[in-house]
Design a protein around this motif. Structure first.
Motif, PDB file in Angstrom:
ATOM      1  N   THR B 101       0.822  -1.203   0.000  1.00  0.00           N
ATOM      2  CA  THR B 101       0.000   0.000   0.000  1.00  0.00           C
ATOM      3  C   THR B 101       0.857   1.253   0.000  1.00  0.00           C
ATOM      4  O   THR B 101       0.601   2.211  -0.723  1.00  0.00           O
ATOM      5  CB  THR B 101      -0.896   0.026   1.252  1.00  0.00           C
ATOM      6  OG1 THR B 101      -1.515  -1.249   1.382  1.00  0.00           O
ATOM      7  CG2 THR B 101      -1.952   1.082   1.119  1.00  0.00           C
ATOM      8  N   ILE B 104       2.310   1.907  -3.473  1.00  0.00           N
ATOM      9  CA  ILE B 104       1.299   2.334  -4.435  1.00  0.00           C
ATOM     10  C   ILE B 104       0.862   3.767  -4.136  1.00  0.00           C
ATOM     11  O   ILE B 104       0.716   4.591  -5.029  1.00  0.00           O
ATOM     12  CB  ILE B 104       0.068   1.393  -4.384  1.00  0.00           C
ATOM     13  CG1 ILE B 104       0.472  -0.031  -4.785  1.00  0.00           C
ATOM     14  CG2 ILE B 104      -1.043   1.911  -5.288  1.00  0.00           C
ATOM     15  CD1 ILE B 104       0.886  -0.198  -6.214  1.00  0.00           C
ATOM     16  N   ILE B 135      -1.857  -4.474 -11.278  1.00  0.00           N
ATOM     17  CA  ILE B 135      -2.252  -4.890  -9.932  1.00  0.00           C
ATOM     18  C   ILE B 135      -2.790  -6.314 -10.029  1.00  0.00           C
ATOM     19  O   ILE B 135      -3.756  -6.554 -10.740  1.00  0.00           O
ATOM     20  CB  ILE B 135      -3.371  -3.979  -9.384  1.00  0.00           C
ATOM     21  CG1 ILE B 135      -2.960  -2.513  -9.443  1.00  0.00           C
ATOM     22  CG2 ILE B 135      -3.766  -4.381  -7.974  1.00  0.00           C
ATOM     23  CD1 ILE B 135      -1.984  -2.087  -8.416  1.00  0.00           C
ATOM     24  N   ASN B 136      -2.155  -7.229  -9.366  1.00  0.00           N
ATOM     25  CA  ASN B 136      -2.708  -8.587  -9.330  1.00  0.00           C
ATOM     26  C   ASN B 136      -3.532  -8.780  -8.050  1.00  0.00           C
ATOM     27  O   ASN B 136      -3.670  -7.862  -7.253  1.00  0.00           O
ATOM     28  CB  ASN B 136      -1.593  -9.632  -9.450  1.00  0.00           C
ATOM     29  CG  ASN B 136      -0.545  -9.476  -8.373  1.00  0.00           C
ATOM     30  OD1 ASN B 136      -0.821  -8.926  -7.318  1.00  0.00           O
ATOM     31  ND2 ASN B 136       0.642  -9.954  -8.632  1.00  0.00           N
ATOM     32  N   GLU B 137      -4.074  -9.947  -7.878  1.00  0.00           N
ATOM     33  CA  GLU B 137      -4.999 -10.168  -6.772  1.00  0.00           C
ATOM     34  C   GLU B 137      -4.353  -9.897  -5.413  1.00  0.00           C
ATOM     35  O   GLU B 137      -4.928  -9.277  -4.538  1.00  0.00           O
ATOM     36  CB  GLU B 137      -5.534 -11.607  -6.804  1.00  0.00           C
ATOM     37  CG  GLU B 137      -6.606 -11.839  -5.757  1.00  0.00           C
ATOM     38  CD  GLU B 137      -7.462 -13.057  -6.083  1.00  0.00           C
ATOM     39  OE1 GLU B 137      -6.950 -13.989  -6.730  1.00  0.00           O
ATOM     40  OE2 GLU B 137      -8.635 -13.060  -5.686  1.00  0.00           O
ATOM     41  N   LEU B 140      -4.122  -6.247  -4.927  1.00  0.00           N
ATOM     42  CA  LEU B 140      -5.455  -5.685  -4.708  1.00  0.00           C
ATOM     43  C   LEU B 140      -5.912  -5.928  -3.281  1.00  0.00           C
ATOM     44  O   LEU B 140      -6.475  -5.058  -2.631  1.00  0.00           O
ATOM     45  CB  LEU B 140      -6.455  -6.306  -5.691  1.00  0.00           C
ATOM     46  CG  LEU B 140      -7.895  -5.771  -5.594  1.00  0.00           C
ATOM     47  CD1 LEU B 140      -7.938  -4.305  -5.959  1.00  0.00           C
ATOM     48  CD2 LEU B 140      -8.841  -6.559  -6.484  1.00  0.00           C
ATOM     49  N   GLN B 144      -7.094  -3.227  -0.581  1.00  0.00           N
ATOM     50  CA  GLN B 144      -8.396  -3.267   0.070  1.00  0.00           C
ATOM     51  C   GLN B 144      -8.250  -3.181   1.577  1.00  0.00           C
ATOM     52  O   GLN B 144      -8.922  -2.423   2.248  1.00  0.00           O
ATOM     53  CB  GLN B 144      -9.121  -4.571  -0.300  1.00  0.00           C
ATOM     54  CG  GLN B 144      -9.613  -4.596  -1.722  1.00  0.00           C
ATOM     55  CD  GLN B 144     -10.167  -5.954  -2.113  1.00  0.00           C
ATOM     56  OE1 GLN B 144      -9.844  -6.958  -1.506  1.00  0.00           O
ATOM     57  NE2 GLN B 144     -10.991  -5.976  -3.137  1.00  0.00           N
ATOM     58  N   ASN B 146      -5.861  -2.038   3.211  1.00  0.00           N
ATOM     59  CA  ASN B 146      -5.147  -0.889   3.732  1.00  0.00           C
ATOM     60  C   ASN B 146      -5.710   0.453   3.318  1.00  0.00           C
ATOM     61  O   ASN B 146      -5.166   1.471   3.676  1.00  0.00           O
ATOM     62  CB  ASN B 146      -3.674  -0.948   3.329  1.00  0.00           C
ATOM     63  CG  ASN B 146      -2.908  -1.857   4.245  1.00  0.00           C
ATOM     64  OD1 ASN B 146      -2.659  -1.506   5.376  1.00  0.00           O
ATOM     65  ND2 ASN B 146      -2.565  -3.024   3.762  1.00  0.00           N
ATOM     66  N   THR B 147      -6.777   0.454   2.542  1.00  0.00           N
ATOM     67  CA  THR B 147      -7.340   1.749   2.233  1.00  0.00           C
ATOM     68  C   THR B 147      -7.827   2.341   3.533  1.00  0.00           C
ATOM     69  O   THR B 147      -8.379   1.665   4.373  1.00  0.00           O
ATOM     70  CB  THR B 147      -8.511   1.650   1.239  1.00  0.00           C
ATOM     71  OG1 THR B 147      -9.302   0.545   1.603  1.00  0.00           O
ATOM     72  CG2 THR B 147      -8.028   1.529  -0.163  1.00  0.00           C
ATOM     73  N   GLY B 148      -7.635   3.607   3.664  1.00  0.00           N
ATOM     74  CA  GLY B 148      -7.953   4.227   4.939  1.00  0.00           C
ATOM     75  C   GLY B 148      -6.708   4.489   5.741  1.00  0.00           C
ATOM     76  O   GLY B 148      -6.693   5.258   6.662  1.00  0.00           O
ATOM     77  N   LYS B 149      -5.648   3.838   5.331  1.00  0.00           N
ATOM     78  CA  LYS B 149      -4.394   4.099   6.019  1.00  0.00           C
ATOM     79  C   LYS B 149      -3.474   4.883   5.097  1.00  0.00           C
ATOM     80  O   LYS B 149      -3.487   4.704   3.903  1.00  0.00           O
ATOM     81  CB  LYS B 149      -3.707   2.786   6.373  1.00  0.00           C
ATOM     82  CG  LYS B 149      -4.429   1.994   7.409  1.00  0.00           C
ATOM     83  CD  LYS B 149      -3.623   0.753   7.749  1.00  0.00           C
ATOM     84  CE  LYS B 149      -4.385  -0.123   8.715  1.00  0.00           C
ATOM     85  NZ  LYS B 149      -3.650  -1.349   9.013  1.00  0.00           N
TER      86      LYS B 149
END
Lengths: 223, 223
Positions: B101, B104, B135-137, B140, B144, B146-149
């Motif tokens: 994360t 990216i 982006i591979n699985e 991804l 998912q 780590n979004t929010g961080k």
DNA sequence: CGGCGTATAGGTATAAATACCTGTTTTGAA
DNA sequence: TTCAAAACAGGTATTTATACCTATACGCCG
């Protein structure tokens, strides 16, 4: 080794659904095994379906069912829980980055804007099926921009008044009550009154709670 | 129409670099135009380079330069600022989701674990070049989760001490200085001392600034 | 019309945060 | 071992925030 990819469509617009079917029929590796016009019945129908699709194309803007809204987001949530192996590819007219992030965070494996060309659809289906993800630059950018953001809670919109939100934003910019009063040409007492209401409404103990609330509900951005 | 893709490598392990060069030479569309063993000199060398690479393969774990650390993260930051069009593909031995994360979010266009097979390397290079993302699985999933961080700022790591960070976390949980003192079995005076230092170090005017800083740098999570 | 919520303003207190100071002890790195 | 930074503790003072009251003007809606 099975080369075919079983594909399903959940899409309310008949025309678009037919168009998509036509596109899919262009490539022999795709086999359409499921189609449905709304999210509510999708889960039901899937249980009765002989073949579970590998990849499900889901329209983001499905029509509401009666009083309750049941959008592609809800379908995504339901599908990813009921069928963890199913790959979900969102189709949407919106390029809104919040939508994209939201969907990805709720289990979607890819996001396509509806103006894509057939080749990209093919690529996306194959990609989610084989790699488990299809993210293009547009989507990646949304994910980058939106990390840290969440969508504003529904209840919030009715709870907090415009003026309170305005003051909350200024609080989050590190202004003191006095400075806010000067900016808004009102009394410090008024500002404090609003802040007291905010504390009460948000259930916070102090400004810290207000700031967290504002961020959680996207009233202010974490730039 | 130019079919070739100009590729660069920043990688300290000679053996791996040679291996990668061998892999690249397998496909005629790739042309290696730049290689470098460390991040520090990479930017310098790039300026003098006749051809700017389209895709740069960057090793995440580059060696520190003297006192200062200068990892693939720093290189990514520097490259994406200096060469906005350049696509950055991270090579790493780590599968840690925070790393993924982090990279990216700081401008990387793709993330590859070093045990991938050559075919995926080829696919990734082509993908970042054409689509702007790979982006591979696995990746991804990291996004998912780590979004929010957001990742803590580089400078932060040296600026803020462990104790200060601890206190900052408690401040963000809406505790008062007195409560924090009780929790940590220290004096309120000490807590206030730490907070004063935090205000100074983060350049904040009040707790609001501290909370924002903590969130920006992932010292606390916006749950 | 009357009731409701919002925005406004004020008073009186206390609690908490913040700004400057001065120190000692502990710890970690050179 | 030596030195610097970090953690610790205290004093004094001011500024802000928060709690708990009351009260008026305005617009909206049944």
């Amino acid at each position: 080794m099975e080369n075919r990819i079983f594909v399903g469509i959940i899409e309310d617009q008949l025309l678009f659904r037919e168009g998509m079917k036509a596109i899919l029929s262009t490539w022999p590796e795709f086999e359409l095994v499921f189609e449905c016009a709304d999210g509510y019945s999708a889960i039901d129908k899937l249980n009765k379906c002989a073949i579970t699709p590998d990849v499900m194309l889901v329209d983001l803007s499905l029509p509401p069912q009666g009083q309750k809204e049941f959008s592609g987001l809800h379908v995504t949530l339901a599908l990813s829980e009921a069928y963890p192996d199913m790959k979900i590819l969102i189709l949407s007219v919106h390029e809104d980055e919040n939508f994209i992030t939201q969907l990805i965070n709720h289990g979607a494996h890819g996001y396509l804007v509806k103006d894509v060309d057939p080749g990209e659809v093919q690529e996306a289906i194959i990609s989610v099926h084989k790699k488990g993800a299809y993210i293009n630059e547009r989507t990646l950018r949304a994910l980058q921009h939106n990390t840290g953001k969440k969508v504003r809670t529904v209840k919030l919109l009715t709870q907090i008044t415009r003026r309170e939100e305005e003051i909350l934003q200024l609080i989050c910019r590190q202004y003191t009550a006095e400075e806010i009063a000067e900016k808004l040409f009102i009394s410090v007492k008024t500002v404090n009154g609003h802040r007291t209401n905010l504390l009460q409404k948000t259930g916070s103990r102090n400004v810290t709670g207000l700031v967290l609330y504002a961020l959680k509900n996207n009233i202010v951005d974490l730039v």
